[in-house]
Design a protein around this motif. Structure first.
Motif, PDB file in Angstrom:
ATOM      1  N   HIS A 141       0.847  -1.196   0.000  1.00 41.28           N
ATOM      2  CA  HIS A 141       0.000   0.000   0.000  1.00 41.28           C
ATOM      3  C   HIS A 141       0.878   1.240   0.000  1.00 41.28           C
ATOM      4  O   HIS A 141       1.915   1.285   0.663  1.00 41.28           O
ATOM      5  N   SER A 143       1.297   5.410   0.639  1.00 42.31           N
ATOM      6  CA  SER A 143       0.816   6.636   1.264  1.00 42.31           C
ATOM      7  C   SER A 143       1.903   7.704   1.083  1.00 42.31           C
ATOM      8  O   SER A 143       2.993   7.418   0.597  1.00 42.31           O
ATOM      9  N   SER A 176      -4.863   6.983   1.471  1.00 43.43           N
ATOM     10  CA  SER A 176      -6.175   6.764   0.848  1.00 43.43           C
ATOM     11  C   SER A 176      -6.982   5.646   1.496  1.00 43.43           C
ATOM     12  O   SER A 176      -8.166   5.484   1.199  1.00 43.43           O
ATOM     13  N   CYS A 231      -3.885   2.930  -4.841  1.00 48.49           N
ATOM     14  CA  CYS A 231      -3.214   3.728  -3.812  1.00 48.49           C
ATOM     15  C   CYS A 231      -2.081   4.570  -4.391  1.00 48.49           C
ATOM     16  O   CYS A 231      -1.861   5.710  -3.973  1.00 48.49           O
TER      17      CYS A 231
END
Length: 261
Positions: A141, A143, A176, A231
């Motif tokens: 993921h 960010s 997200s 993402c």
């Protein structure tokens, strides 16, 4: 016989696909003298298709494009575009990943962590920047962490006084899925900033930062992804919007007490 098998293996669909995926499509920035260029392969470009994840190369390429390319950057129409490369530094995605290799439970954990990533700032004074962009890839993921006004942290080393809240240092975490641990991100970046100050400015008083006192965590409400693969796209859009609003002429970023983690 062995030679025939080897030739057959090289001609297999899997081998052909592997060679194609690793074939360079382009390098960015262009030019032989380009520093820290990114090589984007054909396999990377395949990740631009729907339902695919953006990888490190694509994220690093896009962040460089945002800051450096007056013709292609989505921020090129901003009146402040020419200052972005001076005022903003975007780290490689490998920067935070490398920091995570060092456990912080050891007494010398912070200094060891800094040593792992010191090459990224060998020729950059991060305390002279207005914004530091730190892309984070963890547990499949993406960010984005943004250090705002790192130079104002000098207040707490006794170097400056009387700055207003408009330039107060903080760490903005844009996620997200709100999946990454903002406190853990803050701890690593805070300790890295302290060590960066100690190593790069040994003639100055020590920089001692306390969580939420000198470097507040801000986790604002942001648009969220509705699938499991976008993402990386959201990270880049966050970066674009943040830079446009913080360094350009778009509406200002509003932060309330609810956004302070």
């Amino acid at each position: 016989m062995a030679a025939a098998k080897s030739a057959a293996a090289r001609g297999s669909p899997w081998a052909i696909a592997t060679r194609r995926a690793s074939t360079p499509a382009f390098h960015y920035p262009l030019g032989r003298d380009a520093v820290d260029s990114v090589t984007v392969t054909r396999g990377d470009l395949d990740r631009l298709k729907p339902d695919e994840f953006l990888n490190d190369n694509l994220v690093n390429f896009a962040l460089k494009l945002f800051l450096k390319d007056a013709a292609q950057s989505p921020l090129r129409d901003s009146a402040c575009f020419g200052d972005l490369d001076r005022d903003v530094y975007a780290f490689s995605s490998q920067f935070y990943t490398k920091m995570q290799e060092q456990r912080l439970t050891r007494l010398d954990g912070a200094s060891q962590m800094h040593a792992l990533v010191s090459r990224w700032t060998r020729d950059v004074d991060v305390f002279a920047k207005r914004l530091l962009l730190v892309p984070i890839c963890e547990d499949l993921h993406w960010s984005l962490a943004v250090v705002c006004h790192p130079g104002e942290l000098l207040d707490h080393a006794g170097a400056r006084r009387g700055r207003d809240d408009a330039t107060r240092p903080c760490l903005v975490v844009l996620d997200s899925l709100r999946m990454h641990n903002a406190s853990a991100i803050e701890k690593r970046i805070r300790l890295w900033l302290q060590e960066e100050w100690r190593v790069r400015k040994p003639e100055k008083p020590p920089l001692v930062l306390t969580r939420q006192l000198q470097l507040k965590i801000v986790a604002p409400s942001v648009p969220a992804q509705t699938n499991s693969c976008d993402c990386g796209v959201f990270l880049l859009r966050y970066a674009q919007e943040f830079l446009s609003r913080a360094a350009g002429d778009a509406p200002t970023i509003r932060v309330t007490e609810r956004d302070v983690a």
